[in-house]
Motif scaffolding. Structure first.
Motif, PDB file in Angstrom:
ATOM      1  N   MET A  70       0.836  -1.185   0.000  1.00  0.00           N
ATOM      2  CA  MET A  70       0.000   0.000   0.000  1.00  0.00           C
ATOM      3  C   MET A  70       0.881   1.248   0.000  1.00  0.00           C
ATOM      4  O   MET A  70       1.900   1.292   0.664  1.00  0.00           O
ATOM      5  CB  MET A  70      -0.877   0.019   1.242  1.00  0.00           C
ATOM      6  N   ARG A  71       0.446   2.240  -0.715  1.00  0.00           N
ATOM      7  CA  ARG A  71       1.168   3.509  -0.712  1.00  0.00           C
ATOM      8  C   ARG A  71       0.709   4.348   0.470  1.00  0.00           C
ATOM      9  O   ARG A  71      -0.336   4.129   1.052  1.00  0.00           O
ATOM     10  CB  ARG A  71       0.887   4.249  -2.018  1.00  0.00           C
ATOM     11  N   ARG A  72       1.501   5.345   0.821  1.00  0.00           N
ATOM     12  CA  ARG A  72       1.199   6.181   1.982  1.00  0.00           C
ATOM     13  C   ARG A  72      -0.183   6.820   1.884  1.00  0.00           C
ATOM     14  O   ARG A  72      -0.905   6.892   2.854  1.00  0.00           O
ATOM     15  CB  ARG A  72       2.255   7.270   2.127  1.00  0.00           C
ATOM     16  N   ALA A  73      -0.590   7.262   0.720  1.00  0.00           N
ATOM     17  CA  ALA A  73      -1.905   7.888   0.549  1.00  0.00           C
ATOM     18  C   ALA A  73      -3.028   6.887   0.827  1.00  0.00           C
ATOM     19  O   ALA A  73      -4.083   7.252   1.319  1.00  0.00           O
ATOM     20  CB  ALA A  73      -2.043   8.444  -0.858  1.00  0.00           C
ATOM     21  N   GLU A  74      -2.777   5.598   0.537  1.00  0.00           N
ATOM     22  CA  GLU A  74      -3.792   4.589   0.775  1.00  0.00           C
ATOM     23  C   GLU A  74      -4.003   4.336   2.265  1.00  0.00           C
ATOM     24  O   GLU A  74      -5.073   3.925   2.684  1.00  0.00           O
ATOM     25  CB  GLU A  74      -3.415   3.287   0.074  1.00  0.00           C
ATOM     26  N   PHE A  75      -2.983   4.553   3.083  1.00  0.00           N
ATOM     27  CA  PHE A  75      -3.117   4.358   4.524  1.00  0.00           C
ATOM     28  C   PHE A  75      -4.150   5.304   5.121  1.00  0.00           C
ATOM     29  O   PHE A  75      -4.850   4.947   6.056  1.00  0.00           O
ATOM     30  CB  PHE A  75      -1.792   4.587   5.249  1.00  0.00           C
ATOM     31  N   GLN A  76      -4.244   6.500   4.574  1.00  0.00           N
ATOM     32  CA  GLN A  76      -5.169   7.489   5.118  1.00  0.00           C
ATOM     33  C   GLN A  76      -6.621   7.082   4.918  1.00  0.00           C
ATOM     34  O   GLN A  76      -7.499   7.602   5.581  1.00  0.00           O
ATOM     35  CB  GLN A  76      -4.887   8.845   4.488  1.00  0.00           C
ATOM     36  N   SER A  77      -6.870   6.144   4.030  1.00  0.00           N
ATOM     37  CA  SER A  77      -8.241   5.712   3.790  1.00  0.00           C
ATOM     38  C   SER A  77      -8.582   4.417   4.530  1.00  0.00           C
ATOM     39  O   SER A  77      -9.599   3.799   4.258  1.00  0.00           O
ATOM     40  CB  SER A  77      -8.474   5.530   2.289  1.00  0.00           C
ATOM     41  N   HIS A  78      -7.715   4.004   5.476  1.00  0.00           N
ATOM     42  CA  HIS A  78      -7.940   2.775   6.236  1.00  0.00           C
ATOM     43  C   HIS A  78      -7.752   3.001   7.728  1.00  0.00           C
ATOM     44  O   HIS A  78      -7.055   3.916   8.147  1.00  0.00           O
ATOM     45  CB  HIS A  78      -6.966   1.682   5.773  1.00  0.00           C
ATOM     46  N   LYS A  79      -8.381   2.131   8.510  1.00  0.00           N
ATOM     47  CA  LYS A  79      -8.221   2.148   9.966  1.00  0.00           C
ATOM     48  C   LYS A  79      -7.848   0.748  10.441  1.00  0.00           C
ATOM     49  O   LYS A  79      -8.157  -0.243   9.786  1.00  0.00           O
ATOM     50  CB  LYS A  79      -9.506   2.596  10.658  1.00  0.00           C
ATOM     51  N   LEU A  80      -7.199   0.700  11.597  1.00  0.00           N
ATOM     52  CA  LEU A  80      -6.836  -0.556  12.222  1.00  0.00           C
ATOM     53  C   LEU A  80      -7.720  -0.756  13.446  1.00  0.00           C
ATOM     54  O   LEU A  80      -7.723   0.070  14.361  1.00  0.00           O
ATOM     55  CB  LEU A  80      -5.367  -0.537  12.636  1.00  0.00           C
ATOM     56  N   ILE A  81      -8.493  -1.826  13.450  1.00  0.00           N
ATOM     57  CA  ILE A  81      -9.357  -2.171  14.581  1.00  0.00           C
ATOM     58  C   ILE A  81      -8.652  -3.258  15.373  1.00  0.00           C
ATOM     59  O   ILE A  81      -8.246  -4.279  14.815  1.00  0.00           O
ATOM     60  CB  ILE A  81     -10.735  -2.658  14.101  1.00  0.00           C
ATOM     61  N   THR A  82      -8.495  -3.048  16.674  1.00  0.00           N
ATOM     62  CA  THR A  82      -7.827  -4.005  17.543  1.00  0.00           C
ATOM     63  C   THR A  82      -8.787  -4.451  18.634  1.00  0.00           C
ATOM     64  O   THR A  82      -9.408  -3.622  19.292  1.00  0.00           O
ATOM     65  CB  THR A  82      -6.579  -3.367  18.188  1.00  0.00           C
ATOM     66  N   ALA A  83      -8.894  -5.767  18.819  1.00  0.00           N
ATOM     67  CA  ALA A  83      -9.721  -6.341  19.881  1.00  0.00           C
ATOM     68  C   ALA A  83      -8.840  -7.241  20.742  1.00  0.00           C
ATOM     69  O   ALA A  83      -8.164  -8.127  20.231  1.00  0.00           O
ATOM     70  CB  ALA A  83     -10.871  -7.145  19.294  1.00  0.00           C
ATOM     71  N   ILE A  84      -8.831  -7.008  22.051  1.00  0.00           N
ATOM     72  CA  ILE A  84      -8.091  -7.836  22.997  1.00  0.00           C
ATOM     73  C   ILE A  84      -9.118  -8.704  23.698  1.00  0.00           C
ATOM     74  O   ILE A  84      -9.980  -8.206  24.420  1.00  0.00           O
ATOM     75  CB  ILE A  84      -7.296  -6.973  23.983  1.00  0.00           C
ATOM     76  N   LEU A  85      -9.023 -10.010  23.459  1.00  0.00           N
ATOM     77  CA  LEU A  85     -10.060 -10.946  23.878  1.00  0.00           C
ATOM     78  C   LEU A  85      -9.534 -12.017  24.821  1.00  0.00           C
ATOM     79  O   LEU A  85      -8.352 -12.349  24.770  1.00  0.00           O
ATOM     80  CB  LEU A  85     -10.636 -11.648  22.641  1.00  0.00           C
ATOM     81  N   PRO A  86     -10.415 -12.599  25.637  1.00  0.00           N
ATOM     82  CA  PRO A  86     -10.010 -13.764  26.431  1.00  0.00           C
ATOM     83  C   PRO A  86      -9.657 -14.926  25.494  1.00  0.00           C
ATOM     84  O   PRO A  86     -10.156 -15.009  24.363  1.00  0.00           O
ATOM     85  CB  PRO A  86     -11.260 -14.104  27.247  1.00  0.00           C
ATOM     86  N   LYS A  87      -8.815 -15.830  25.980  1.00  0.00           N
ATOM     87  CA  LYS A  87      -8.391 -16.980  25.189  1.00  0.00           C
ATOM     88  C   LYS A  87      -9.612 -17.769  24.701  1.00  0.00           C
ATOM     89  O   LYS A  87     -10.566 -17.987  25.434  1.00  0.00           O
ATOM     90  CB  LYS A  87      -7.514 -17.890  26.038  1.00  0.00           C
TER      91      LYS A  87
ATOM     92  N   GLY B 104     -15.347  -9.355  28.845  1.00  0.00           N
ATOM     93  CA  GLY B 104     -15.361  -9.757  27.446  1.00  0.00           C
ATOM     94  C   GLY B 104     -14.183  -9.251  26.648  1.00  0.00           C
ATOM     95  O   GLY B 104     -13.974  -9.670  25.521  1.00  0.00           O
ATOM     96  N   GLY B 105     -13.409  -8.358  27.207  1.00  0.00           N
ATOM     97  CA  GLY B 105     -12.265  -7.810  26.490  1.00  0.00           C
ATOM     98  C   GLY B 105     -12.439  -6.332  26.234  1.00  0.00           C
ATOM     99  O   GLY B 105     -13.309  -5.679  26.817  1.00  0.00           O
ATOM    100  N   LEU B 106     -11.610  -5.817  25.367  1.00  0.00           N
ATOM    101  CA  LEU B 106     -11.721  -4.404  24.979  1.00  0.00           C
ATOM    102  C   LEU B 106     -11.291  -4.255  23.545  1.00  0.00           C
ATOM    103  O   LEU B 106     -10.646  -5.136  22.972  1.00  0.00           O
ATOM    104  CB  LEU B 106     -10.883  -3.516  25.897  1.00  0.00           C
ATOM    105  N   MET B 107     -11.666  -3.140  22.954  1.00  0.00           N
ATOM    106  CA  MET B 107     -11.266  -2.878  21.569  1.00  0.00           C
ATOM    107  C   MET B 107     -11.170  -1.391  21.307  1.00  0.00           C
ATOM    108  O   MET B 107     -11.723  -0.578  22.047  1.00  0.00           O
ATOM    109  CB  MET B 107     -12.207  -3.560  20.582  1.00  0.00           C
ATOM    110  N   TYR B 108     -10.416  -1.064  20.270  1.00  0.00           N
ATOM    111  CA  TYR B 108     -10.235   0.327  19.863  1.00  0.00           C
ATOM    112  C   TYR B 108      -9.874   0.352  18.384  1.00  0.00           C
ATOM    113  O   TYR B 108      -9.540  -0.681  17.797  1.00  0.00           O
ATOM    114  CB  TYR B 108      -9.152   1.021  20.705  1.00  0.00           C
ATOM    115  N   GLN B 109      -9.966   1.532  17.784  1.00  0.00           N
ATOM    116  CA  GLN B 109      -9.537   1.691  16.396  1.00  0.00           C
ATOM    117  C   GLN B 109      -8.678   2.929  16.276  1.00  0.00           C
ATOM    118  O   GLN B 109      -8.795   3.865  17.061  1.00  0.00           O
ATOM    119  CB  GLN B 109     -10.715   1.715  15.442  1.00  0.00           C
ATOM    120  N   GLN B 110      -7.813   2.913  15.287  1.00  0.00           N
ATOM    121  CA  GLN B 110      -6.878   4.018  15.071  1.00  0.00           C
ATOM    122  C   GLN B 110      -6.553   4.099  13.586  1.00  0.00           C
ATOM    123  O   GLN B 110      -6.788   3.140  12.848  1.00  0.00           O
ATOM    124  CB  GLN B 110      -5.601   3.782  15.873  1.00  0.00           C
TER     125      GLN B 110
END
Length: 115
Positions: free
Chosen positions: A1-18, A92-98
């Protein structure tokens, strides 16, 4: 991905129990057609978990699921993961996006057709 393409995406992170990552991934793949998923494993103690009061050094296994989403689908996908992974339940865990800062595009090679 090019740098400009990164601006059109987000990273969703979920920390979950095993044990919650595999069912979540299956749901994301089959119900949403998402194939931009990664899983890591970790150990940790939540601030309000029962293990916290048993002593120093005790921890539980966690699974960290990350999903790349376009800016347009990020909020809807975030809500879908929240309920599909049962993060809305106690412990249940937690989650965030950035914003997505870096990623490597990877495509599986096409399989040759059988004769």
């Amino acid at each position: 991905m090019r740098r400009a393409e990164f601006q059109s995406h987000k990273l969703i992170t979920a920390i979950l129990p095993k044990g919650r990552a595999a069912p979540l991934i299956k749901t994301l793949v089959h119900e949403r057609g998402i194939n931009r998923i990664n899983v890591n494993h970790a150990r940790g103690v939540g601030r309000l978990t029962p293990l916290r009061h048993r002593g120093v050094g005790e921890s539980t296994e966690k699974e960290i699921v990350t999903v790349i989403a376009t800016v347009d689908e990020a909020d809807e996908l975030f809500e879908f993961i929240f309920f599909a992974a049962e993060i809305n339940r106690p412990h249940g865990g937690l989650m965030y996006q950035q914003p997505l800062t870096a990623a490597t595009l990877f495509n599986m090679p096409e399989e040759p057709e059988e004769e």
